[in-house]
Design an enzyme around this catalytic site. Structure first.
Site, PDB file in Angstrom:
ATOM      1  N   ASP A 111       0.887  -1.294  -0.079  1.00  0.00           N
ATOM      2  CA  ASP A 111       0.041   0.044  -0.108  1.00  0.00           C
ATOM      3  C   ASP A 111       0.777   1.309  -0.017  1.00  0.00           C
ATOM      4  OD1 ASP A 111       1.007  -0.321   2.640  1.00  0.00           O
ATOM      5  OD2 ASP A 111      -0.848   0.202   3.672  1.00  0.00           O
ATOM      6  N   LYS A 162       4.650   1.601  16.095  1.00  0.00           N
ATOM      7  CA  LYS A 162       3.440   2.252  16.545  1.00  0.00           C
ATOM      8  C   LYS A 162       3.564   2.733  18.071  1.00  0.00           C
ATOM      9  CE  LYS A 162       1.045   1.101  12.747  1.00  0.00           C
ATOM     10  NZ  LYS A 162       0.696  -0.209  12.468  1.00  0.00           N
ATOM     11  N   ASP A 223       1.689   6.277   2.444  1.00  0.00           N
ATOM     12  CA  ASP A 223       0.981   5.291   2.750  1.00  0.00           C
ATOM     13  C   ASP A 223      -0.453   5.393   2.484  1.00  0.00           C
ATOM     14  OD1 ASP A 223      -0.634   3.552   4.171  1.00  0.00           O
ATOM     15  OD2 ASP A 223       0.984   2.983   5.627  1.00  0.00           O
TER      16      ASP A 223
HETATM   17  N1  GDD Z   1      -0.262 -11.692   3.271  1.00  0.00           N
HETATM   18  C1  GDD Z   1      -0.610 -10.800   4.537  1.00  0.00           C
HETATM   19  N2  GDD Z   1      -0.798 -11.294   5.670  1.00  0.00           N
HETATM   20  N3  GDD Z   1      -0.318  -9.635   4.148  1.00  0.00           N
HETATM   21  C2  GDD Z   1      -0.519  -8.666   5.430  1.00  0.00           C
HETATM   22  C3  GDD Z   1      -0.965  -9.232   6.515  1.00  0.00           C
HETATM   23  C4  GDD Z   1      -1.281 -10.725   6.778  1.00  0.00           C
HETATM   24  O1  GDD Z   1      -1.422 -11.109   7.692  1.00  0.00           O
HETATM   25  N4  GDD Z   1      -1.048  -8.163   7.333  1.00  0.00           N
HETATM   26  C5  GDD Z   1      -0.954  -6.917   6.822  1.00  0.00           C
HETATM   27  N5  GDD Z   1      -0.162  -7.389   5.467  1.00  0.00           N
HETATM   28  C6  GDD Z   1       0.210  -6.361   4.453  1.00  0.00           C
HETATM   29  C7  GDD Z   1      -0.842  -5.366   4.208  1.00  0.00           C
HETATM   30  O2  GDD Z   1      -1.722  -5.680   3.036  1.00  0.00           O
HETATM   31  C8  GDD Z   1      -0.016  -4.172   3.755  1.00  0.00           C
HETATM   32  O3  GDD Z   1       0.433  -4.308   2.181  1.00  0.00           O
HETATM   33  C9  GDD Z   1       1.250  -4.547   4.613  1.00  0.00           C
HETATM   34  O4  GDD Z   1       1.142  -5.774   5.169  1.00  0.00           O
HETATM   35  C10 GDD Z   1       1.413  -3.570   5.949  1.00  0.00           C
HETATM   36  O5  GDD Z   1       0.319  -3.769   6.511  1.00  0.00           O
HETATM   37  P1  GDD Z   1      -0.483  -2.323   7.046  1.00  0.00           P
HETATM   38  O6  GDD Z   1      -1.883  -2.845   7.501  1.00  0.00           O
HETATM   39  O7  GDD Z   1      -0.656  -1.392   6.033  1.00  0.00           O
HETATM   40  O8  GDD Z   1       0.407  -1.794   8.151  1.00  0.00           O
HETATM   41  P2  GDD Z   1       0.603  -0.329   8.542  1.00  0.00           P
HETATM   42  O9  GDD Z   1       0.272   0.638   7.344  1.00  0.00           O
HETATM   43  O10 GDD Z   1      -0.129  -0.282   9.800  1.00  0.00           O
HETATM   44  O11 GDD Z   1       2.384  -0.322   8.755  1.00  0.00           O
HETATM   45  C11 GDD Z   1       3.201  -0.731   8.312  1.00  0.00           C
HETATM   46  O12 GDD Z   1       3.668   0.140   7.120  1.00  0.00           O
HETATM   47  C12 GDD Z   1       4.118   1.392   7.622  1.00  0.00           C
HETATM   48  C13 GDD Z   1       4.515   2.249   6.416  1.00  0.00           C
HETATM   49  O13 GDD Z   1       3.398   2.482   5.617  1.00  0.00           O
HETATM   50  C14 GDD Z   1       4.279  -1.129   9.152  1.00  0.00           C
HETATM   51  O14 GDD Z   1       5.476  -1.829   8.319  1.00  0.00           O
HETATM   52  C15 GDD Z   1       5.017   0.170   9.695  1.00  0.00           C
HETATM   53  O15 GDD Z   1       6.144  -0.115  10.369  1.00  0.00           O
HETATM   54  C16 GDD Z   1       5.344   1.179   8.530  1.00  0.00           C
HETATM   55  O16 GDD Z   1       5.883   2.403   9.090  1.00  0.00           O
HETATM   56 MG    MG Z   2      -0.087   0.502   5.357  1.00  0.00          MG
END
Ligand code: GDD
Ligand code: MG
Length: 360
Positions: A111, A162, A223
């Site tokens: 994303d 977080k 993001d």
């Molecule tokens: N296959 C799979 N299975 N993918 C997953 C799962 C799972 O169980 N959970 C999350 N993802 C994928 C989501 O689709 C996304 O592409 C990515 O892993 C990160 O998940 P998000 O839910 O978007 O996390 P976030 O935005 O809260 O935080 C993450 O991204 C930040 C940057 O945008 C973390 O990596 C943070 O450390 C980072 O700063």
């Molecule tokens: Mg994200």
């Protein structure tokens, strides 16, 4: 460097109702599923083989992207029965990788819209001799992200996902969601159970003395986890502010897909996208917004920084600012929806009565 894993299994909860029927990476940005931009950028950086780690609405990816040949890639799909988290998802696709134990494997959150120089991240990984290298970016408010302080050489000193308290906010550098892993580090993640790469793998590697290298890069980065960010990202792709080889047309104020009907007096600006089969009425103004396929925006409507879902209808003179209208929803004439308003898929709002009183 030829292999990448894309994490595309998240539920996209914050993006509802856009993600009720469509997983976040498949929501259209600049006229194509968002994932297309990431795949095209990976290909342009020399990646040839991509494994998609899917979970939520997993069945929609393969019918669209197939074997990846149209993008010049070899694509594979691995679906988790139960979501395994980011680290579990990475481990779960390990057997599909061809890379040797010391070779670098790229991993991307599904994303993120960014102009990251992917080749530079791999070069940094090699020259640092790191176990894992992370793309880092600086943000005003890091609380929604993973905080990644580094020392003077770029070596990561901590990973705080977080942060909850002010004392934990030790840096404005955050994990930007693109990594290079030494293949053997992927194989060492525990198999068959949920693992968070952010909460378990990275802190564990640091505690064990592994070398995590951070590359801070101030290129375009967003993001797309919230509706406002998603709409902004799509507009920035259309405007050419965010780079992607996959935008279907020339960059400019608006992208109108073939078979859309835009009335001659309608005004489209600010990176607006009008999807296939959509209809924009006379005198309507659409700015910085996305109107998905087969949607209808009525005459005189004003749509700003908003998303109108597939086959949704926005009535005449209705004003949307920072709003999301779900797939198939109907907003009647003369309504006003402001920042953060979300109309659920298929929901219906009647015409506003106010017009009758002002006409009286
Ligand atoms: N296959 C799979 N299975 N993918 C997953 C799962 C799972 O169980 N959970 C999350 N993802 C994928 C989501 O689709 C996304 O592409 C990515 O892993 C990160 O998940 P998000 O839910 O978007 O996390 P976030 O935005 O809260 O935080 C993450 O991204 C930040 C940057 O945008 C973390 O990596 C943070 O450390 C980072 O700063
Ligand atoms: Mg994200």
């Amino acid at each position: 460097m030829t292999e990448a894993i894309l994490l595309v299994g998240g539920k996209g909860t914050r993006l509802r109702p856009l993600t009720v029927h469509t997983p976040k990476p498949m929501v259209p940005a600049a006229g194509v599923p968002f994932l297309t931009h990431q795949l095209a950028r990976a290909r342009a950086a020399g990646v040839e083989h991509v494994v998609l780690a899917t979970s939520y609405l997993a069945e929609v990816f393969e019918p669209y992207f197939g074997d990846g040949a149209a993008l010049g890639l070899r694509l594979e799909y691995v679906t988790e029965v139960e979501p395994l988290g980011t680290g579990g998802a990475i481990r779960n696709v390990a057997e599909r990788l061809d890379s040797g134990p010391d070779e670098p494997v790229l991993i991307f959150n599904g994303d993120i819209l960014t102009g990251l120089d992917i080749r530079a991240l791999v070069a940094e990984h090699r020259s640092a001799g790191a176990d894992v290298s992370l793309h880092l970016t600086r943000v005003q408010d890091p609380r929604a992200f993973g905080l990644v302080p580094t020392d003077g050489t770029g070596r990561v000193t901590a990973f705080l996902e977080k942060p909850q308290t002010p004392e934990e906010i030790v840096t404005d550098q955050i994990n930007a969601g693109a990594y290079v892993f030494r293949r053997s580090v992927i194989d060492a993640i525990p198999a068959g159970r949920p693992v968070s790469v952010e909460r378990e793998t990275f802190p564990g590697l640091l505690a064990d003395g592994a070398h995590l290298q951070g590359m801070v890069d101030s290129t375009y980065w967003l993001d797309l986890g919230t509706p406002q960010a998603f709409i902004r990202g799509s507009a920035d792709l259309v405007l050419g502010l965010a780079p992607s080889p996959a935008v279907p047309g020339r960059c400019g104020e608006a992208l109108v897909l073939p078979s859309a009907e835009v009335a001659p007096g309608a005004k489209l600006t600010g990176g607006t996208v009008i999807g296939a089969g959509a209809v924009i009425g006379e005198g309507a103004t659409v700015d910085g917004s996305t109107v998905l396929d087969d949607a209808v925006v009525g005459p005189g409507a004003v749509v700003t920084d908003s998303m109108v879902g597939r086959a949704a209808r926005v009535g005449a003179r209705t004003v949307l600012r920072g709003a999301v209208v779900g797939d198939g929803a109907r907003v009647g004439a003369d309504n006003e929806l402001h920042e953060g308003a979300r109309i659920w898929c298929g929901a219906s709002l009647p015409d506003a009565a106010i017009r009758f009183s002002s006409d009286a």
